[in-house]
Design an enzyme around this catalytic site. Structure first.
Site, PDB file in Angstrom:
ATOM      1  N   ASP A 260      19.997  81.368 -56.794  1.00 49.94           N
ATOM      2  CA  ASP A 260      19.884  80.368 -55.738  1.00 49.94           C
ATOM      3  C   ASP A 260      21.144  80.446 -54.890  1.00 49.94           C
ATOM      4  O   ASP A 260      22.226  80.744 -55.401  1.00 49.94           O
ATOM      5  CB  ASP A 260      19.742  78.981 -56.369  1.00 49.94           C
ATOM      6  CG  ASP A 260      19.661  77.891 -55.314  1.00 49.94           C
ATOM      7  OD1 ASP A 260      18.813  78.009 -54.421  1.00 49.94           O
ATOM      8  OD2 ASP A 260      20.453  76.935 -55.395  1.00 49.94           O
ATOM      9  N   ASP A 460      21.171  75.459 -59.648  1.00 49.51           N
ATOM     10  CA  ASP A 460      21.935  74.266 -60.019  1.00 49.51           C
ATOM     11  C   ASP A 460      21.287  72.969 -59.557  1.00 49.51           C
ATOM     12  O   ASP A 460      21.700  71.888 -59.970  1.00 49.51           O
ATOM     13  CB  ASP A 460      23.352  74.329 -59.430  1.00 49.51           C
ATOM     14  CG  ASP A 460      23.352  74.148 -57.914  1.00 49.51           C
ATOM     15  OD1 ASP A 460      22.441  74.697 -57.271  1.00 49.51           O
ATOM     16  OD2 ASP A 460      24.251  73.481 -57.385  1.00 49.51           O
TER      17      ASP A 460
END
Length: 569
Positions: A260, A460
């Site tokens: 990500d 996250d």
């Protein structure tokens, strides 16, 4: 036992003492104990927590403000129906998915997209449940409610992915499942063959027992859990938490790593990267005026400029804009020291002030490099550009190179726009960039990557929870990561250093290699001693060595990875 009992009944104490050394009750108990402990350790590590779902569900708003007959009425979220008009004030969560009908605002969509920069909303734009209205008053028409909202679909994806993720069968279990019955059969054959060759029953039974003792899968049973416990300890020492034995084993087989962008490759918070003043003004003066104008704004881009100003000694007490107004179309205006200031996007400022072709080109170049250019003007005169961006972490390029040197393909996956994503991807050095992907799309991308090889996903944010669960291995950045991401992941990095990703895979690979070494070593020794025992050439102590001794050596082999200098570093 029967012969000893018979000797006891007949008063043959010499026979009793002789037969007493032929018992193996302690071996049977030890076998059961060791295997049971091994199974217990594996069983405890296989449970998949459901806290990720709880964390996601906490995001769902419990109430909504409906507009009924021109009045605002607060109702439980369950009462909202498709087509209802609801209001959202600054700071409130949007209750259901909808379409803006009145008002302008910046909405923080980090809960869904993971991106830290809010998205400006105007009439006709879509809004999603659990996102945060930051600045303006909005009225929206509900388009998706209940289980149809984007947040509810994310929760369902996490649940479905967790339910369909099959447990990995242990290699040692498979080998033991074949090895044990084969050796028991050989033991019986050995007993019968020696009886047919004319040996007495005691001799034939001793040979059969020698072979039978070898069949104990202690070394095989310990080869996996002990090595994994050592790998877990080594990971913890390096700030890497492997949540299950399966996750440790499977991480060693990873071929593709999907990262990500926000919070993983980048820092997750926008910062000032460039200050480009006009010809007749200094950088410090441009920053001072921009700081005064942006000080009253709640937008994260404004906060980046304010933080930069504070780092240069400016303060919001003595320097603030008067008559501050947030304007429709990504702009701000106010009065600073008697002068009229404007600030905002290229499109906004260009509609109010004349901007030269060269300055437009500078803004375009900054945008192409993944930065957001903010333009400022004073009394209808262009002042300059301040670029703000979510900068990449210092060690991100190094971490990606380490993964690539290990033969792993690195993919950056983000909900950000294509231009920004490409720029960040080029700086980081990833192999592939997949941009503009929402949570549902991210899961489809992970499914496609899994078809090409074993895939790990690193994220996250709450929006990453479904893909962390769907991937073969989910890795959560623990320092700033959300609880949902941490609970959904198989591995948690206790800080935000992306270099820990390569370290986790390296530890896992070493652990898997040691497990294989232990299995091969145990099977080789047992096979040799088995043949010797069947031929009557292996004394009982050698059979015991093939059992307990091999298990002990397997433990020592597993322990040696703790002292590898490379991992100490």
């Amino acid at each position: 036992l029967f012969l000893m009992t018979d000797a006891q009944l007949h008063g043959d104490m010499e026979g009793v003492m002789r037969y007493m050394d032929e018992f193996y009750f302690e071996s049977a108990a030890m076998i059961l104990t060791l295997i049971t402990v091994g199974k217990m350790l594996e069983a405890r590590s296989k449970g998949k927590t459901t806290d990720a779902l709880k964390s996601l569900m906490k995001l769902a708003p419990k109430q909504a403000t409906l507009i009924i007959d021109g009045k605002e009425n607060v109702v439980p979220i369950e009462q909202v129906k498709k087509g209802d008009i609801f209001a959202v004030r600054p700071g409130e969560s949007i209750p259901v998915d909808g379409i803006v009908t009145e008002g302008n605002s910046a909405v923080n969509e980090a809960a869904l997209t993971g991106e830290s920069i809010p998205v400006d909303k105007a009439p006709g734009d879509l809004v999603s449940a659990a996102t945060i209205n930051q600045s303006g008053y909005l009225r929206c028409e509900a388009s998706r409610v209940g289980d149809d909202t984007t947040l509810s679909q994310i929760i369902k994806m996490v649940s479905d992915a967790a339910a369909t993720k099959a447990p990995i069968a242990k290699v040692a279990d498979k080998v033991s499942g074949v090895f044990v019955p084969v050796v028991i059969s050989i033991s019986l054959v050995t007993l019968l063959v020696w009886l047919l060759l004319g040996k007495d029953f005691a001799y034939a039974l001793a040979r059969g027992i020698s072979v039978l003792v070898i069949s104990c899968p202690c070394a095989l049973g310990l080869a996996t859990p002990v090595a994994i416990m050592v790998g877990n300890g080594l990971g913890a020492k390096n700030g890497i938490l492997f949540k299950t034995a399966v996750s440790l084993e499977e991480t060693g087989k990873v071929q593709i790593v999907a990262l990500d962008k926000t919070g993983t490759i980048t820092n997750g918070t926008p910062k000032v990267t460039d200050i480009v003043p006009a010809d007749d003004i200094s950088q410090d003066e441009l920053l001072r005026l921009a700081f005064a104008l942006e000080a009253k704004s709640e937008h994260p881009l404004a906060k980046a400029i304010v933080e930069e100003g504070k780092s240069k000694g400016l303060d919001t007490v003595s320097l603030q804009a008067e008559n501050f107004t947030a304007l429709v179309g990504n702009g701000l205006e106010g009065t600073v020291e008697g002068s009229h200031l404007l600030g905002g996007s290229v499109s906004f400022i260009s509609g109010r002030v004349t901007i030269s072709k060269a300055d437009r080109q500078r803004a375009a170049l900054l945008a192409e490099s993944g930065k957001t250019p903010l333009l400022f003007a004073k009394n209808q005169k262009f002042l300059g550009i301040i670029a703000v961006a979510d900068t990449i972490k210092e060690d991100s390029p190094k971490a990606i190179r380490e993964l690539q040197n290990m033969g792993i393909r690195v993919v950056m996956l983000t909900g950000d726009n294509e231009r920004t994503a490409r720029a960040i991807g080029a700086q980081a050095g990833v192999d592939e960039v997949i941009a503009g992907v929402l949570p549902e799309g991210k899961e489809q991308v992970i499914r496609a990557l899994k078809e090409k090889g074993k895939t790990a996903m690193v994220g996250d944010g709450i929006n990453d929870a479904p893909v962390l669960t769907r991937a073969d291995i989910g890795i959560a950045m623990g320092g700033l990561g959300s609880d949902a991401a941490i609970e959904a992941a198989d591995i948690v990095l206790m800080d935000d250093q992306p270099t820990k990703i390569a370290a986790a895979i390296r530890i896992a690979r070493k652990t898997v290699r040691i497990v294989r070494e232990n299995i091969v070593f145990a099977l080789t020794v047992k096979a040799i001693v088995l043949v010797m025992g069947a031929l009557g050439k292996a004394p009982m102590w050698l059979a015991v060595f093939a059992d307990v001794g091999v298990a002990f050596l397997a433990i020592l082999n597993a322990m040696r990875c703790l002292y590898t200098e490379k991992d100490k570093k």
